[in-house]
Design a protein around this motif. Structure first.
Motif, mmCIF file in Angstrom:
data_model
loop_
_atom_site.group_PDB
_atom_site.id
_atom_site.type_symbol
_atom_site.label_atom_id
_atom_site.label_comp_id
_atom_site.label_asym_id
_atom_site.label_seq_id
_atom_site.Cartn_x
_atom_site.Cartn_y
_atom_site.Cartn_z
ATOM 1 N N GLN A 91 0.905 -1.235 0.047
ATOM 2 C CA GLN A 91 0.096 -0.003 0.006
ATOM 3 C C GLN A 91 0.769 1.081 -0.049
ATOM 4 N N GLY A 92 2.115 1.236 0.615
ATOM 5 C CA GLY A 92 2.933 2.324 0.581
ATOM 6 C C GLY A 92 3.440 2.751 -0.817
ATOM 7 N N THR A 93 3.302 1.930 -1.736
ATOM 8 C CA THR A 93 3.658 2.370 -2.983
ATOM 9 C C THR A 93 3.167 3.497 -3.512
ATOM 10 N N ILE A 94 1.759 3.796 -3.126
ATOM 11 C CA ILE A 94 0.985 5.096 -3.315
ATOM 12 C C ILE A 94 1.828 6.320 -2.957
ATOM 13 N N GLY A 95 2.540 6.189 -1.713
ATOM 14 C CA GLY A 95 3.268 7.346 -1.428
ATOM 15 C C GLY A 95 4.372 7.644 -2.023
ATOM 16 N N LEU A 96 5.195 6.730 -2.825
ATOM 17 C CA LEU A 96 6.148 6.799 -3.678
ATOM 18 C C LEU A 96 5.681 7.505 -4.838
ATOM 19 N N GLU A 97 4.516 7.165 -5.313
ATOM 20 C CA GLU A 97 3.945 7.638 -6.744
ATOM 21 C C GLU A 97 3.602 9.249 -6.291
ATOM 22 N N LEU A 98 2.904 9.301 -5.123
ATOM 23 C CA LEU A 98 2.450 10.862 -4.893
ATOM 24 C C LEU A 98 3.681 11.902 -4.823
ATOM 25 N N ALA A 99 5.013 11.421 -4.231
ATOM 26 C CA ALA A 99 5.983 12.134 -4.177
ATOM 27 C C ALA A 99 6.494 12.499 -5.653
ATOM 28 N N GLU A 100 6.167 11.843 -6.608
ATOM 29 C CA GLU A 100 6.893 12.022 -7.809
ATOM 30 C C GLU A 100 5.626 12.796 -8.609
ATOM 31 N N GLN A 101 4.467 12.257 -8.397
ATOM 32 C CA GLN A 101 3.546 12.958 -9.140
ATOM 33 C C GLN A 101 2.923 14.393 -8.885
ATOM 34 N N VAL A 102 3.089 14.655 -7.541
ATOM 35 C CA VAL A 102 2.689 15.929 -6.792
ATOM 36 C C VAL A 102 3.900 16.589 -6.157
ATOM 37 N N PRO A 103 5.188 17.105 -6.823
ATOM 38 C CA PRO A 103 6.149 17.456 -6.049
ATOM 39 C C PRO A 103 5.878 18.806 -5.245
ATOM 40 N N ASP A 104 4.788 19.536 -5.438
ATOM 41 C CA ASP A 104 4.334 20.631 -4.518
ATOM 42 C C ASP A 104 3.390 20.291 -3.538
ATOM 43 N N MET A 105 2.953 19.169 -3.256
ATOM 44 C CA MET A 105 1.935 18.970 -2.272
ATOM 45 C C MET A 105 2.436 19.237 -0.744
#
Length: 390
Positions: free
Chosen positions: A161-175
């Protein structure tokens, strides 16, 4: 039981991502102008409802099952689930050539139950709560063997489930803020583990359904919070907030109408927290839409309720003289005010009204609450005594 009660590391999450390549989808991020405007900050939706099997759960299931030995695969997989975890285990087992037995609560949405069966799993409905299904699954493992696949108290499940976190870090750098649903805690723990390692500046908010028994967010309706994940989450998360079924319902309606995304109750809690102003933080907010497997009957009920609350439906009751032409006068008035009549009911029997009168109930489609008020005022000006029912 083979469940591992050890917290995953960033390395575990990175290994999981490699195992999931070509199997789990890297789900898209959508900028929502509607939610950004309503929340006063940029909102980007992580559409995990578009994942294989309709939820994030396939990530953990694939990661777990792909690490089993040939002997463990031969013995089959056993799971307990309110729906999404069961579907994910059933699908992953089928892809790996394994058998699967899934236990679900009797109140689990039939759309999720049928999906488990369609993926080839033996699916057993038992008990009122998830915990009842969990007990039955544990007993099955003890009696007949097989590998128990826990929905969240498992290092490999959480890492997946944590792979979502890695994707988010790449997809939304300004989150600035990520909103993660909390049921058993596997998703929130996995995402938080990844983000704390690669984006420690991001605010992470866990969102629960504020429940007392039943909730439309069935995917996170865990009666007793995990004594494994919850203490760890208190350190990993910046905040934990709760939302009501009314707020979840509004979020589901807006996601469908404005973002064209079908999201189940558990998947909509992050949006509900944003709309209610409980998310906190600044900058770009990213709610994780964790699943889209909403039962069709539930979706219909939620949409009807949500549209009514938004003033898109109006139900009124009035009395007319019971003679030809009186109803058409009322309906003509509604038409003049641009109301759309979808139902007309006459009530005569059992009513305490004059013999020359009839009660009429109208169900109308309207634009918004202001339009409802305009219609009601127009009826009153024409002499109708109107009671609003909805």
């Amino acid at each position: 039981m083979a469940t591992l009660r050890t917290a995953p590391t960033l390395a575990d999450v990175q290994e999981a991502r490699q195992r999931l390549l070509g199997i789990a989808e890297e789900t898209p991020i959508y900028l929502s102008e509607t939610f950004s405007r309503r929340c006063g900050r940029e909102v980007r939706l992580k559409a995990e409802n578009l994942q294989r099997t309709g939820s994030f759960k396939v990530r953990g299931a694939v990661n777990k099952l792909s690490t089993l030995s040939p002997e463990e695969r031969a013995a089959g997989a056993v799971a307990a689930s309110a729906g999404n975890h069961g579907q994910a285990v059933a699908w992953a087992a089928r892809e790996l050539g394994m058998s699967a037995t899934i236990y679900v609560p009797q109140a689990a949405p039939m759309a999720k139950v049928e999906a488990c069966r369609n993926y080839g799993a033996h699916t057993v409905m038992t008990g009122a709560f998830f915990e009842d299904a969990l007990t039955a699954a544990e007993q099955h493992v003890e009696e007949s063997g097989g590998t128990f696949i826990h929905p969240y108290e498992d290092q490999l499940i959480i890492a997946g489930q944590g792979t979502i976190g890695l994707e988010l870090a790449e997809q939304v750098p300004d989150m600035g803020t990520v909103l993660v649903p909390i049921g058993g805690g596997g998703l929130s723990m996995g995402v938080a583990t990844a983000l704390r390692a690669v984006r420690p500046d991001v605010r992470i908010v866990g969102v629960q359904a504020g429940i007392d028994g039943y909730t439309i967010a069935d995917g996170i309706a865990v009666k007793i919070p995990s004594d494994f994940t919850m203490p760890l989450l208190e350190d990993l998360l910046d905040d934990i907030v709760a939302v009501t079924d009314e707020e979840i319902s509004e979020a589901i309606v807006l996601l469908l109408e404005r973002a064209k995304l079908v999201v189940e109750g558990a998947g909509a809690v992050g949006v509900a927290a944003l709309l209610s102003g409980r998310a906190g933080g600044t900058g770009t907010a990213v709610p994780i839409l964790s699943g889209g497997n909403i039962d069709p009957t539930m979706l219909i009920s939620v949409m009807r309720h949500g549209l009514t609350v938004a003033g898109r439906y109006l139900v009124v009751r009035t009395q007319l003289s019971d003679q030809p032409g009186e109803l058409i006068k009322l309906l003509s008035l509604v038409a003049e005010e641009r109301g759309n009549v979808i139902a007309v009911e006459h009530h005569r029997e059992g009513m305490n009204i004059a013999v020359t009168q009839t009660e009429v109930e109208l169900t109308l489609i309207t634009r918004d609450e202001e339009h409802c008020r305009t219609l009601l005022e127009a009826m009153a000006e024409r002499g109708y005594v109107v009671e609003r029912l909805g």
